[in-house]
Design an enzyme around this catalytic site. Structure first.
Site, PDB file in Angstrom:
ATOM      1  N   THR A  29       0.866  -1.410   0.056  1.00 30.85           N
ATOM      2  CA  THR A  29       0.099  -0.025  -0.212  1.00 30.85           C
ATOM      3  C   THR A  29       0.792   1.114   0.031  1.00 30.85           C
ATOM      4  O   THR A  29       1.906   1.370   0.421  1.00 30.85           O
ATOM      5  CB  THR A  29      -0.845  -0.034   1.481  1.00 30.85           C
ATOM      6  N   VAL A  30       0.448   2.267  -0.471  1.00 30.79           N
ATOM      7  CA  VAL A  30       1.054   3.506  -0.556  1.00 30.79           C
ATOM      8  C   VAL A  30      -0.090   4.611  -0.014  1.00 30.79           C
ATOM      9  O   VAL A  30      -1.182   4.459  -0.260  1.00 30.79           O
ATOM     10  CB  VAL A  30       1.554   3.840  -1.954  1.00 30.79           C
TER      11      VAL A  30
END
Length: 535
Positions: A354-355
């Site tokens: 995830t970012v």
């Protein structure tokens, strides 16, 4: 010159960053600069967020991709808007298939764990509703990096290598496109080495020029459909064509004069709010004391017990958000916190990879944005020639037919990625968030307390050592977590493990706004290749 890009033997100090005209904070400096470029071209914070997000699919491909999901909280025109761009399971999938074939859980790699990707639709929806610049212009930096290449940054290089190690061991023709795309020459690119993906560039250009229609109802959808048919998967072009992201009303709890906001289920942001609702009536003598940490850990454990028991697609939940966030229920759960570590169990509320990135502009627009393909490199399925790495978000489903989050056709699973936002007296304070699986609501709680209760600046709120609850009475603490407090927590019955590095403690960003002066104050994650670009 030879050196280890990951070796940092001396303490480093980073100050809070201030700016007036705009700010973009991400886990990768090139993506932050891509967002800032949009602001300098006359775009707004929404354009900047989309540009940074698209760029991150190129420069941090281990954590997110075009084939993943996104969520956003957007402050504009005096209101907070929520976007849920997570996708459902394929219409052809069934619980029976996994039970009949002896699966105990949904596998992480391969064609089975995919759900409909929502990320391209999120960019189009945000751009169409709130953006100022044309989508092709906003996605241009990402296209250029994919086409011409970029030097891999240290933290990303580390996790890229781990992903290669795991995925190269997988058997079957379906994994060949991943190896061709992300391991050119038979190995993962190291920190400082150039990597490029022309297919990724072409896909981004197609998405930009068609406002994502090509991905859901055009040539890209046809390619995705053909791949899953060939390799025995369930995803079809009809699933893609039927998909639309949802505009949702954000949920919140008051906390010491502020309001803390999250996206409603199917996301796990509700867990952070349940924990904060429990904690808001408790006293804290100081930040770094055993009682302060003990109370936070206990509240998070109780909140997770409820979240894991109840959160799923809203249509399948058997309790409501209002029930879980009621004052009565918070008081009931709060009363369970004693001097010793408890074994968490869900309560019974009364009826009633995830970012993450943050962006802000001088007009007061602010964006809290998160996107992911679940595990590192998702399912390791890449659609040949496109650079599209498909997510494995379907692993979030339960195969227990009695569980609210049981797998079903066309259903959204319990979702880990969550953007956060804070307001005070109806005005924005700003976006915050942390990526990385189950640490996310836990880190949201820690950051909120660091900032609001203990008055840490944005950078210090991120720098502070973190802990994470794993299961039962077991917690894990970062290497820099105070040893005396770790020992005191053990005496209270917590089973304390110390991590060798900070890789699983999340990577976050913060931007706060002073509504009198308009000055922005930002922090970026020291646990990553963080980049904060400002103007």
């Amino acid at each position: 010159m030879k050196y280890d890009a990951l070796l940092n033997p001396y303490p480093s100090q980073r100050m809070t960053t201030y700016a007036r005209k705009g700010m973009v904070s991400t886990t990768q400096p090139l993506a932050a600069e891509a967002g800032l470029t949009m602001l300098k071209k006359g775009g707004n914070a929404i354009d900047a967020a989309i540009a940074a997000a698209a760029c991150l699919t190129v420069v941090e491909p281990n954590s997110n991709s075009i084939g993943g999901d996104s969520f956003a909280l957007v402050w504009t025109d005096g209101k907070l808007h929520g976007l849920n761009a997570s996708g459902p399971s394929p219409a052809a999938i069934s619980l029976d298939y996994f039970q009949e074939n002896g699966y105990k859980s949904i596998p992480g790699y391969g064609v089975l764990p995919v759900t409909v990707p929502g990320t391209p639709a999120s960019w189009a929806a945000l751009s169409e509703r709130f953006g100022r610049l044309p989508l092709p212009e906003v996605l241009q930096p990402a296209i250029e990096y994919a086409e011409a290449g970029f030097p891999v940054s240290p933290t990303i290089g580390k996790y890229w290598a781990l992903g290669f190690e795991n995925i190269s061991a997988q058997k079957g023709e379906a994994f060949a496109p991943w190896l061709e795309t992300f391991a050119p020459g038979g190995q993962a690119p190291r920190a400082g080495e150039m990597w490029r993906s022309p297919g990724h560039a072409a896909t981004l250009r197609s998405i930009a020029e068609t406002n994502a229609e090509s991905f859901y109802r055009g040539p890209l959808a046809e390619q995705i459909d053909a791949f899953y048919r060939k390799h025995g998967g369930f995803l079809r072009k009809e699933d893609l064509a039927a998909y639309k992201p949802e505009w949702v009303e954000p949920i919140h709890v008051p906390f010491q004069g502020y309001d803390i906001w999250e996206i409603p289920p199917n996301g796990q942001g509700l867990i952070a709010l349940i924990a904060l609702n429990i904690l808001k009536e408790l006293d804290f003598d100081a930040k770094d004391t055993v009682e302060t940490y003990h109370k936070q850990i206990e509240a998070v454990k109780l909140a997770f017990a409820d979240g894991l028991a109840y959160i799923t697609d809203p249509g399948s939940m058997n309790v409501t958000v209002e029930q879980l966030l009621s004052e009565h229920y918070a008081a009931e759960r709060r009363s369970l916190i004693g001097d010793q570590a408890l074994m968490p169990a869900p309560g019974e509320p009364q009826n009633s990879g995830t970012v993450y990135l943050a962006a802000a502009d001088e007009e007061g627009n602010m964006v809290s944005f998160i996107q992911s393909h679940a595990g590192d490199f998702g399912s390791a399925i890449v659609i040949p020639g496109t650079g599209i790495c498909m997510q494995n978000r379907g692993t979030g489903f339960s195969l227990d037919p009695a569980h609210p989050n049981a797998l079903a056709p066309g259903k959204k699973t319990y979702h880990t990625i969550i953007p956060g936002f804070i307001t005070k007296d109806g005005l924005p304070v700003g976006p915050f968030g942390v990526m990385c699986g189950s640490i996310q609501p836990q880190a949201h709680v820690q950051i909120v307390l660091n900032a609001i209760r203990f008055h840490l600046n944005p950078q210090a709120a991120l720098d502070a050592p973190r802990w994470r609850w794993l299961r039962g009475k077991t917690i894990e603490v970062e290497p820099q977590f105070p040893d005396a407090i770790a020992q005191a927590l053990a005496r209270k019955g917590h089973i304390v493990q110390r991590a060798l590095d900070s890789g699983m403690f999340g990577r976050g960003q913060i931007i706060w706004r002073d509504n009198d002066s308009g000055v922005l104050a930002g922090g970026t994650e020291p646990r990553a290749d963080g980049g904060l670009a400002c103007w």
